[in-house]
Design a protein around this motif. Structure first.
Motif, PDB file in Angstrom:
ATOM      1  N   VAL A 173       0.837  -1.208   0.000  1.00 50.55           N
ATOM      2  CA  VAL A 173       0.000   0.000   0.000  1.00 50.55           C
ATOM      3  C   VAL A 173       0.868   1.252   0.000  1.00 50.55           C
ATOM      4  CG1 VAL A 173      -1.867  -1.167   1.203  1.00 50.55           C
ATOM      5  CG2 VAL A 173      -0.180   0.101   2.523  1.00 50.55           C
ATOM      6  N   ASP A 174       0.256   2.377  -0.376  1.00 51.21           N
ATOM      7  CA  ASP A 174       1.007   3.631  -0.424  1.00 51.21           C
ATOM      8  C   ASP A 174       1.116   4.270   0.952  1.00 51.21           C
ATOM      9  OD1 ASP A 174       1.102   4.338  -3.556  1.00 51.21           O
ATOM     10  OD2 ASP A 174      -0.705   3.227  -3.009  1.00 51.21           O
ATOM     11  N   ASP A 175       0.011   4.217   1.689  1.00 52.14           N
ATOM     12  CA  ASP A 175       0.002   4.854   3.013  1.00 52.14           C
ATOM     13  C   ASP A 175      -0.797   3.988   3.974  1.00 52.14           C
ATOM     14  OD1 ASP A 175       1.129   7.709   2.515  1.00 52.14           O
ATOM     15  OD2 ASP A 175      -0.268   7.324   0.863  1.00 52.14           O
ATOM     16  N   THR A 176      -0.419   4.083   5.235  1.00 55.40           N
ATOM     17  CA  THR A 176      -1.198   3.355   6.249  1.00 55.40           C
ATOM     18  C   THR A 176      -1.483   4.281   7.427  1.00 55.40           C
ATOM     19  OG1 THR A 176       0.882   2.598   7.174  1.00 55.40           O
ATOM     20  CG2 THR A 176      -0.353   0.996   5.881  1.00 55.40           C
ATOM     21  N   VAL A 177      -2.630   4.045   8.029  1.00 55.79           N
ATOM     22  CA  VAL A 177      -2.903   4.625   9.342  1.00 55.79           C
ATOM     23  C   VAL A 177      -3.140   3.426  10.238  1.00 55.79           C
ATOM     24  CG1 VAL A 177      -4.506   5.979  10.733  1.00 55.79           C
ATOM     25  CG2 VAL A 177      -3.901   6.766   8.433  1.00 55.79           C
ATOM     26  N   ILE A 178      -2.326   3.312  11.289  1.00 56.44           N
ATOM     27  CA  ILE A 178      -2.414   2.117  12.142  1.00 56.44           C
ATOM     28  C   ILE A 178      -3.193   2.457  13.401  1.00 56.44           C
ATOM     29  CG2 ILE A 178      -1.056   0.448  13.474  1.00 56.44           C
ATOM     30  CD1 ILE A 178       1.050   0.666  11.287  1.00 56.44           C
ATOM     31  N   VAL A 179      -4.200   1.636  13.679  1.00 62.44           N
ATOM     32  CA  VAL A 179      -5.022   1.878  14.875  1.00 62.44           C
ATOM     33  C   VAL A 179      -4.872   0.692  15.829  1.00 62.44           C
ATOM     34  CG1 VAL A 179      -6.705   3.257  13.577  1.00 62.44           C
ATOM     35  CG2 VAL A 179      -7.141   0.827  13.915  1.00 62.44           C
ATOM     36  N   PRO A 180      -5.114   0.933  17.129  1.00 58.54           N
ATOM     37  CA  PRO A 180      -4.992  -0.186  18.074  1.00 58.54           C
ATOM     38  C   PRO A 180      -6.063  -1.238  17.828  1.00 58.54           C
ATOM     39  CG  PRO A 180      -5.492   1.891  19.211  1.00 58.54           C
ATOM     40  CD  PRO A 180      -5.441   2.198  17.763  1.00 58.54           C
ATOM     41  N   LYS A 181      -5.753  -2.461  18.199  1.00 63.00           N
ATOM     42  CA  LYS A 181      -6.711  -3.553  18.035  1.00 63.00           C
ATOM     43  C   LYS A 181      -7.680  -3.564  19.208  1.00 63.00           C
ATOM     44  CE  LYS A 181      -5.889  -7.860  15.692  1.00 63.00           C
ATOM     45  NZ  LYS A 181      -7.039  -8.530  15.762  1.00 63.00           N
ATOM     46  N   SER A 182      -8.903  -4.009  18.905  1.00 66.00           N
ATOM     47  CA  SER A 182      -9.896  -4.135  19.968  1.00 66.00           C
ATOM     48  C   SER A 182     -10.560  -5.491  19.803  1.00 66.00           C
ATOM     49  CB  SER A 182     -10.907  -2.996  19.839  1.00 66.00           C
ATOM     50  OG  SER A 182     -11.918  -3.117  20.787  1.00 66.00           O
ATOM     51  N   HIS A 183     -11.696  -5.691  20.441  1.00 66.87           N
ATOM     52  CA  HIS A 183     -12.537  -6.850  20.126  1.00 66.87           C
ATOM     53  C   HIS A 183     -13.032  -6.630  18.695  1.00 66.87           C
ATOM     54  CE1 HIS A 183     -16.040  -9.463  20.093  1.00 66.87           C
ATOM     55  NE2 HIS A 183     -15.582 -10.034  21.191  1.00 66.87           N
ATOM     56  N   PRO A 184     -13.117  -7.680  17.870  1.00 61.28           N
ATOM     57  CA  PRO A 184     -13.501  -7.466  16.464  1.00 61.28           C
ATOM     58  C   PRO A 184     -14.806  -6.678  16.303  1.00 61.28           C
ATOM     59  CG  PRO A 184     -12.911  -9.769  16.844  1.00 61.28           C
ATOM     60  CD  PRO A 184     -12.806  -9.088  18.167  1.00 61.28           C
ATOM     61  N   ILE A 185     -15.713  -6.811  17.263  1.00 57.50           N
ATOM     62  CA  ILE A 185     -16.984  -6.083  17.185  1.00 57.50           C
ATOM     63  C   ILE A 185     -16.769  -4.577  17.338  1.00 57.50           C
ATOM     64  CG2 ILE A 185     -19.082  -5.660  18.606  1.00 57.50           C
ATOM     65  CD1 ILE A 185     -19.389  -8.035  16.743  1.00 57.50           C
ATOM     66  N   LEU A 186     -15.715  -4.196  18.066  1.00 58.13           N
ATOM     67  CA  LEU A 186     -15.479  -2.774  18.332  1.00 58.13           C
ATOM     68  C   LEU A 186     -14.425  -2.161  17.409  1.00 58.13           C
ATOM     69  CD1 LEU A 186     -15.575  -2.883  22.222  1.00 58.13           C
ATOM     70  CD2 LEU A 186     -17.399  -2.253  20.662  1.00 58.13           C
ATOM     71  N   ASP A 187     -13.735  -3.001  16.621  1.00 54.61           N
ATOM     72  CA  ASP A 187     -12.748  -2.458  15.685  1.00 54.61           C
ATOM     73  C   ASP A 187     -13.330  -1.349  14.800  1.00 54.61           C
ATOM     74  OD1 ASP A 187     -10.461  -3.803  16.451  1.00 54.61           O
ATOM     75  OD2 ASP A 187     -10.842  -5.531  15.149  1.00 54.61           O
ATOM     76  N   PRO A 188     -14.600  -1.466  14.377  1.00 51.43           N
ATOM     77  CA  PRO A 188     -15.130  -0.404  13.512  1.00 51.43           C
ATOM     78  C   PRO A 188     -14.993   0.992  14.108  1.00 51.43           C
ATOM     79  CG  PRO A 188     -16.639  -2.259  13.518  1.00 51.43           C
ATOM     80  CD  PRO A 188     -15.555  -2.571  14.527  1.00 51.43           C
ATOM     81  N   ILE A 189     -15.125   1.123  15.414  1.00 49.88           N
ATOM     82  CA  ILE A 189     -15.024   2.454  16.029  1.00 49.88           C
ATOM     83  C   ILE A 189     -13.625   3.015  15.795  1.00 49.88           C
ATOM     84  CG2 ILE A 189     -15.014   3.697  18.240  1.00 49.88           C
ATOM     85  CD1 ILE A 189     -17.112   1.758  19.240  1.00 49.88           C
ATOM     86  N   LEU A 190     -12.630   2.178  16.075  1.00 51.75           N
ATOM     87  CA  LEU A 190     -11.249   2.664  15.995  1.00 51.75           C
ATOM     88  C   LEU A 190     -10.806   2.849  14.548  1.00 51.75           C
ATOM     89  CD1 LEU A 190      -9.823   0.477  18.895  1.00 51.75           C
ATOM     90  CD2 LEU A 190     -10.718   2.806  18.999  1.00 51.75           C
ATOM     91  N   MET A 191     -11.446   2.150  13.624  1.00 49.51           N
ATOM     92  CA  MET A 191     -11.105   2.316  12.203  1.00 49.51           C
ATOM     93  C   MET A 191     -11.811   3.548  11.627  1.00 49.51           C
ATOM     94  SD  MET A 191      -9.944  -0.902  10.542  1.00 49.51           S
ATOM     95  CE  MET A 191      -8.537  -1.535  11.393  1.00 49.51           C
ATOM     96  N   LEU A 192     -12.935   3.913  12.225  1.00 51.44           N
ATOM     97  CA  LEU A 192     -13.688   5.041  11.680  1.00 51.44           C
ATOM     98  C   LEU A 192     -13.070   6.387  12.060  1.00 51.44           C
ATOM     99  CD1 LEU A 192     -16.142   6.140  10.175  1.00 51.44           C
ATOM    100  CD2 LEU A 192     -17.350   6.181  12.351  1.00 51.44           C
ATOM    101  N   ILE A 193     -12.540   6.482  13.267  1.00 54.52           N
ATOM    102  CA  ILE A 193     -12.069   7.796  13.731  1.00 54.52           C
ATOM    103  C   ILE A 193     -10.998   8.393  12.799  1.00 54.52           C
ATOM    104  CG2 ILE A 193     -10.878   8.944  15.673  1.00 54.52           C
ATOM    105  CD1 ILE A 193     -12.951   7.216  17.374  1.00 54.52           C
ATOM    106  N   PRO A 194     -10.029   7.598  12.310  1.00 57.28           N
ATOM    107  CA  PRO A 194      -9.099   8.179  11.327  1.00 57.28           C
ATOM    108  C   PRO A 194      -9.827   8.671  10.066  1.00 57.28           C
ATOM    109  CG  PRO A 194      -8.300   6.050  12.081  1.00 57.28           C
ATOM    110  CD  PRO A 194      -9.660   6.217  12.665  1.00 57.28           C
ATOM    111  N   LEU A 195     -10.913   7.989   9.694  1.00 59.27           N
ATOM    112  CA  LEU A 195     -11.634   8.413   8.482  1.00 59.27           C
ATOM    113  C   LEU A 195     -12.363   9.741   8.726  1.00 59.27           C
ATOM    114  CD1 LEU A 195     -13.055   5.050   7.076  1.00 59.27           C
ATOM    115  CD2 LEU A 195     -10.886   6.196   6.601  1.00 59.27           C
ATOM    116  N   GLN A 196     -12.836   9.943   9.951  1.00 62.16           N
ATOM    117  CA  GLN A 196     -13.450  11.243  10.282  1.00 62.16           C
ATOM    118  C   GLN A 196     -12.395  12.349  10.171  1.00 62.16           C
ATOM    119  OE1 GLN A 196     -14.726  10.499  14.320  1.00 62.16           O
ATOM    120  NE2 GLN A 196     -16.695   9.605  13.707  1.00 62.16           N
ATOM    121  N   LEU A 197     -11.214  12.074  10.750  1.00 60.33           N
ATOM    122  CA  LEU A 197     -10.143  13.085  10.709  1.00 60.33           C
ATOM    123  C   LEU A 197      -9.645  13.305   9.280  1.00 60.33           C
ATOM    124  CD1 LEU A 197      -8.123  12.042  13.888  1.00 60.33           C
ATOM    125  CD2 LEU A 197      -9.334  14.212  13.554  1.00 60.33           C
TER     126      LEU A 197
END
Ligand code: G6P
Length: 634
Positions: free
Chosen positions: A584-608
């Motif tokens: 990939v060209d760029d990555t934003v790395i987020v901490p891991k959570s329970h798979p059910i809660l990963d969406p929250i941590l993956m979304l916040i970079p997209l908001q920013l």
């Protein structure tokens, strides 16, 4: 949340004149008391600005009668047109957003009657305006504007009664449609009459002063004691008191509610934009959504407002989620969570589509209406359609006491606090958390094990801190944003929960930056989207390190073969995933959570990401063009 609306009058029922689309997401505010009403009204109108508008106006009771000032354009255009020493202790103000036809001074509110003794502001649609107008014109009334609202002032003028509230009541018995309206009369100093039908009106009780507004944001600077009017109620406000009656003239007893939020909540504080502030408020808003709801004894969630007995809840064989915009997407994510944790079939559908397909309502389906504002017209209409057919609906709502919250028999408040920016950020995350809590609650009543319940609770407890760590990485996201701000099209892709995150990420980007952004399941890339993948079309890949990561890496290879740039939102590298980071060209790395809660941590970079791309493209991030916070029209 004011229900202001676009008239959908067709040429067929308005043969004589063009009906101007009346008040899209407009706001109303009013004051009667000992202060000069003008600064109170102007401040209130500024508070309501976030809803979006294209003209504004005020009417005041003054020594020589009513003074009306209204202008197309922003509130400061109105402000600079006001006479220097303008004063009056009683007044009403309005922001209007037309959907059809040009906004103009004449079509702005307030409207007055032919002898200038009455002034009216109105949010909503008067459905029988054509007939009323024809009837009034036949009696010699002359109309100035092309709005449906103007009929109200002439209709009230045509009634006779000792009090203004009685005149308004009589007039409204002839009116079909929706309204949140306010009237002042030169003959009744200090009196404002307001009425509600399908368009919110909140009264604010001050110290020897009374206010009203279409939402509490315009009241909190003056009082935290409020009274929500219900449909079909009319209120008379005087500086020291208020009384409420119904359309059939019976008195109505109202309850006072204390609102939690102070005036500061509605300020930007140290942030340049509400969007940015609200993204950064998420560690706290998440805590509020969870507070008092986590049960470590039974490894489940408590949800006090469902108003359903456990046996009733278990009796539902399916769950159907309805919402619009981000609320719908939160529903898509939530539906998958319910299926995964509670193993109850669940799907989400745009509420705006629902009632037009004559939906089959089943007694063993639980319906969930999702809405930040609790005032979205289509979502409320879906609730009414379900209830009309005997279905049971719970709400997942942010604004306490809102129309959808009151229409549903129970539900979950998401407690995100007021959200001012048009685009949803913190309320999306809190709404999703409400789904997680419901899934946990329901799951633990069914097959979800104690151990798994414990895992979810442990992960929930970590979320606020993990959000902080993503917010701390904002400079890096900003750097990536600047790089991607040059593109005019983008794909957002993911699988399963990641797809719903991609949908919300794409919606954020298009709303805030006006970049055309489309969300696709990664599995569908080769069925169409790949045709458009070029070095000019980047893909934002939502890529949790889960059981689908290898399939996702193959999809990235397909994109890279076509030289499409890829930005991956992903988890830290581990043995077996390193090749991804080379691909990939760029990555934003987020901490891991329970798979059910990963969406929250993956979304916040997209908001920013959306926020910083919007800034880089000089967009109005808080009030994107053509959008409104609360769409209270069909
Ligand atoms: C508008 C807003 C969206 C929001 C949608 C639903 O379109 O711009 O941000 O998601 O309405 O609003 P609700 O208040 O029902 O969540």
């Amino acid at each position: 949340m004011g229900i202001c609306s676009a008239s959908t009058f067709s040429a067929a029922n308005s043969p004589h004149y063009l009906w101007i689309g009346e008040n899209f997401m407009c706001g109303i505010v009013g004051y009667t008391g000992k202060q000069n009403a003008v600064p109170v009204l102007m401040q209130g109108l500024h508070r309501l600005e976030y809803r979006g508008y294209d003209s504004a106006g005020i009417a005041l009771q003054q020594k020589k009668g009513l003074g009306i000032h209204k202008r197309a354009g922003k509130i400061n255009v109105l402000e600079s047109s006001l006479p220097k020493r303008i004063k009056g202790n009683t007044g009403i103000g309005h922001t209007r957003w037309a959907t059809h036809g040009e906004p103009s001074d004449t079509n702005s509110h307030p409207h007055n009657n032919n002898d200038g003794t009455l002034a009216v502001i109105h949010n909503g649609i008067i459905e029988n305006a054509s007939q009323l107008r024809a009837r009034l014109e036949a009696h010699g009334v002359s109309f100035k504007s092309e709005t449906d609202s103007e009929v109200l002032v002439h209709l009230i003028a045509s009634t006779e009664a000792a009090s203004l509230i009685e005149r308004v009541r009589i007039a409204l018995t002839d009116v079909e449609g929706t309204y949140g309206l306010a009237v002042i009369d030169a003959a009744h100093p200090g009196v404002i009459v307001v009425a509600r039908n399908g368009s919110p009106v909140v009264l604010g009780i001050g110290d020897k002063e009374m206010l009203f507004a279409s939402d509490t944001s315009a009241l909190v600077r003056h009082t935290q004691q409020v009274v929500y009017l219900s449909d079909g109620e009319i209120a008379e406000l005087t500086p020291g008191a208020y009384r409420v009656i119904t359309l059939d003239a019976s008195p109505s007893q109202k309850k006072t509610t204390t609102i939690d939020w102070s005036a500061e909540t509605y300020d930007k504080g140290d942030y340049s934009h509400f969007t940015h502030k609200e993204i950064h408020e998420q560690p706290e808003s998440v805590l509020r959504a969870l507070r008092g709801r986590l049960d470590n004894k039974f490894q489940t969630a408590h949800l006090g407002g469902l108003n359903l007995q456990p046996r009733e809840l278990l009796g539902f064989r399916r769950i159907k989620v309805l919402g619009c915009g981000s609320a719908y997407i939160a529903g898509v994510l939530g539906a998958r969570t319910i299926e995964q944790l509670a193993r109850v079939p669940c799907d989400a559908e745009p509420a705006s589509e629902f009632r037009y397909r004559n939906p089959v309502i089943e007694s063993d389906t639980l319906y969930l209406a999702v809405s930040q504002s609790g005032e979205t017209f289509d979502t409320l209409a879906a609730v009414q359609e379900i209830q009309r057919k005997g279905g049971r609906v719970l709400g997942i709502v942010n604004v306490v006491g809102s129309s959808i919250a009151r229409a549903c028999e129970g539900g979950i408040y998401v407690h995100a606090g007021p959200e001012i920016a048009v685009v949803s950020t913190k309320t999306f995350v809190s709404t999703f958390l409400a789904f997680v809590l419901l899934s946990l609650h329901l799951g633990r009543m069914k097959d979800l094990s104690v151990a798994e319940g414990k895992n979810v609770l442990a992960a929930l407890n970590l979320i606020p801190q993990q959000i902080h760590s993503i917010l701390d990485a904002e400079p890096e996201i900003e750097r990536v944003a600047k790089k991607y701000a040059v593109f005019n099209n983008a794909y957002f892709v993911g699988r399963n929960l990641g797809l719903a995150v991609a949908m919300e990420g794409a919606l954020k980007l298009k709303e805030i930056s006006y970049i055309h952004a489309e969300a696709y399941p990664a599995s569908e890339l080769k069925h169409g989207p790949l045709a458009l993948v070029t070095p000019e079309t980047p893909t934002v890949f939502v890529l949790p390190d889960d059981e689908l990561i290898d399939k996702n890496i193959s999809s990235i290879e397909e994109i890279r073969t076509r030289k499409g740039p890829v930005l991956a939102i992903t988890h830290p590298p581990r043995e077996g995933t390193q090749q991804l980071f080379e691909l990939v060209d760029d990555t934003v790395i987020v901490p891991k959570s329970h798979p059910i809660l990963d969406p929250i941590l993956m979304l916040i970079p997209l908001q920013l990401l959306a926020y910083h791309i919007g800034l880089a493209r000089a967009c109005d991030v808080d009030q994107p063009r053509n959008l409104a916070k609360s769409v209270t029209v069909e």
